[in-house]
Design an enzyme around this catalytic site. Sequence first.
Site, mmCIF file in Angstrom:
data_model
loop_
_atom_site.group_PDB
_atom_site.id
_atom_site.type_symbol
_atom_site.label_atom_id
_atom_site.label_comp_id
_atom_site.label_asym_id
_atom_site.label_seq_id
_atom_site.Cartn_x
_atom_site.Cartn_y
_atom_site.Cartn_z
ATOM 1 N N HIS A 1 8.171 -5.371 3.408
ATOM 2 C CA HIS A 1 7.123 -4.641 2.698
ATOM 3 C C HIS A 1 7.607 -4.158 1.318
ATOM 4 O O HIS A 1 6.793 -3.900 0.436
ATOM 5 C CB HIS A 1 6.690 -3.405 3.497
ATOM 6 N N ASP B 1 5.180 -11.069 11.139
ATOM 7 C CA ASP B 1 5.658 -9.735 10.733
ATOM 8 C C ASP B 1 4.857 -8.708 11.517
ATOM 9 O O ASP B 1 3.833 -9.029 12.123
ATOM 10 C CB ASP B 1 5.470 -9.512 9.220
ATOM 11 N N SER B 2 5.336 -7.463 11.457
ATOM 12 C CA SER B 2 4.583 -6.374 12.069
ATOM 13 C C SER B 2 3.303 -6.119 11.285
ATOM 14 O O SER B 2 2.356 -5.546 11.811
ATOM 15 C CB SER B 2 5.425 -5.096 12.066
ATOM 16 N N CYS C 1 13.472 -4.791 3.961
ATOM 17 C CA CYS C 1 12.198 -4.703 4.689
ATOM 18 C C CYS C 1 11.212 -5.498 3.854
ATOM 19 O O CYS C 1 11.152 -5.329 2.628
ATOM 20 C CB CYS C 1 11.730 -3.255 4.818
ATOM 21 N N CYS D 1 10.226 -10.399 8.960
ATOM 22 C CA CYS D 1 10.370 -8.994 9.350
ATOM 23 C C CYS D 1 11.847 -8.734 9.647
ATOM 24 O O CYS D 1 12.426 -9.362 10.536
ATOM 25 C CB CYS D 1 9.526 -8.732 10.598
ATOM 26 N N GLU E 1 0.920 -0.449 3.651
ATOM 27 C CA GLU E 1 -0.249 -0.922 4.416
ATOM 28 C C GLU E 1 -1.530 -0.166 4.056
ATOM 29 O O GLU E 1 -2.620 -0.629 4.355
ATOM 30 C CB GLU E 1 0.005 -0.771 5.927
HETATM 31 N N1 DGL Z 1 8.190 -5.528 7.416
HETATM 32 C C1 DGL Z 1 9.052 -5.104 8.442
HETATM 33 C C2 DGL Z 1 10.521 -5.312 8.112
HETATM 34 O O1 DGL Z 1 10.851 -6.153 7.323
HETATM 35 C C3 DGL Z 1 8.916 -3.786 9.094
HETATM 36 C C4 DGL Z 1 7.929 -2.787 8.833
HETATM 37 C C5 DGL Z 1 7.681 -1.970 10.086
HETATM 38 O O2 DGL Z 1 6.862 -2.418 10.882
HETATM 39 O O3 DGL Z 1 8.308 -0.916 10.249
HETATM 40 O O4 DGL Z 1 11.361 -4.671 8.675
#
Ligand code: DGL
Length: 263
Positions: free
Chosen positions: A185, A10-11, A183, A73, A152
Site C-alpha cells: 500500500h 493482496d489483503s 507494504c 502483500c 484504503e
Molecule cells: N498490503 C499489505 C502488505 O503488503 C498489507 C496491508 C494490510 O492488510 O495490513 O503487507
Amino acid sequence: MDNRPIGVLDSGLGGLTVLKKVIKKLPNESTIFIGDQAHMPYGDRSEKEIIDLTMASVDFLLKKDVKVIIFGCNTATAVAMPIIQKQVPVQLIGVIQSGALAASRETKNKKVAVLGTTVTTESHAYQREVKGRNPEIEVKEYAQPLWAPLVETDPDEKEKLAVVRKGIEEIKDQDFDTLILGCTHYPLLMDEIKANLDPSKQILDPADQVAQYTYNVLKRDNMLAQGKAEHEYFTTATNTEKFNKLAQKWMEDSSIQSKHVDD
Ligand code: DGL
C-alpha cells in the site's frame, strides 16, 4: 507458451501497485487480481488468520487456473507463503525476496530501513532475506500500522501528509541510505513519503524487482503468454464501486469493473 493468467493477491488495494508494474513489464500476460478487502488489514492479525485468509485467495486463483501466483502483500509473504507453497502446485512469488535483493544491491553504506505492517516487521523477514544475501548489511524495521488502512479510505492530501509525516518522524534522522517500502500500500503514499525524507535517501518499491523476477520465471519455464491480455479484478468487499473508483484511478484504467467474490 502458456496463456493462462497470472494470479495476484493482496489483503486490499495495495497489491495493485505490484499488478501495475507486472502488467507494464509483461504486457502480453493476462492477470486475475483478488483483494481481500473484507478482511483487511492483515497486518494486525494472527499468523493463523493470515494463513487461512491467504489460502482462501490462493484457492480462488487456483480455481481460475492461474499459472503462477504473486503475493502482492508483504504480510502474507512473510507468514503464509512458505507454508502455502508446500501445499500448492504452482509457483508462488513473494514481494519480500525481491525487495531484499534490490536493497542488498542498492545500499552503499550497508544500512537499510524497512517500513511495513506490524506482522511484517515483527517477523523480521526482511532482515533475514537481506542478511542472507549480505550479512554485513544492517536492517532496521519500523511498523506503520495506520498507513495501509488509511490508503484504503482514499484520503485527501492533507490527511495523507499528516499521517506520513508522523510515521517518518521516527526514522528521518537515522543513517540508512535505502528505504524499502515493505507494504504494497505504501507506494500509494510515495509523494508524501518523499516530501518528508532527505532526498539523498533512496526509496525502494519491491514491485519493480517482482515484475522482473516474474518475467525471469516465466521465461525460464517457457511459460510466457502470447496474444491479447485480459485483466480481471475481484474483491471480497461488497462495495465493488469503491474498489472500482480507486482501482481505476491507481491503475489509470477507467474500464476496470471488479466483481464481488464471497469470502
Ligand atoms: N498490503 C499489505 C502488505 O503488503 C498489507 C496491508 C494490510 O492488510 O495490513 O503487507
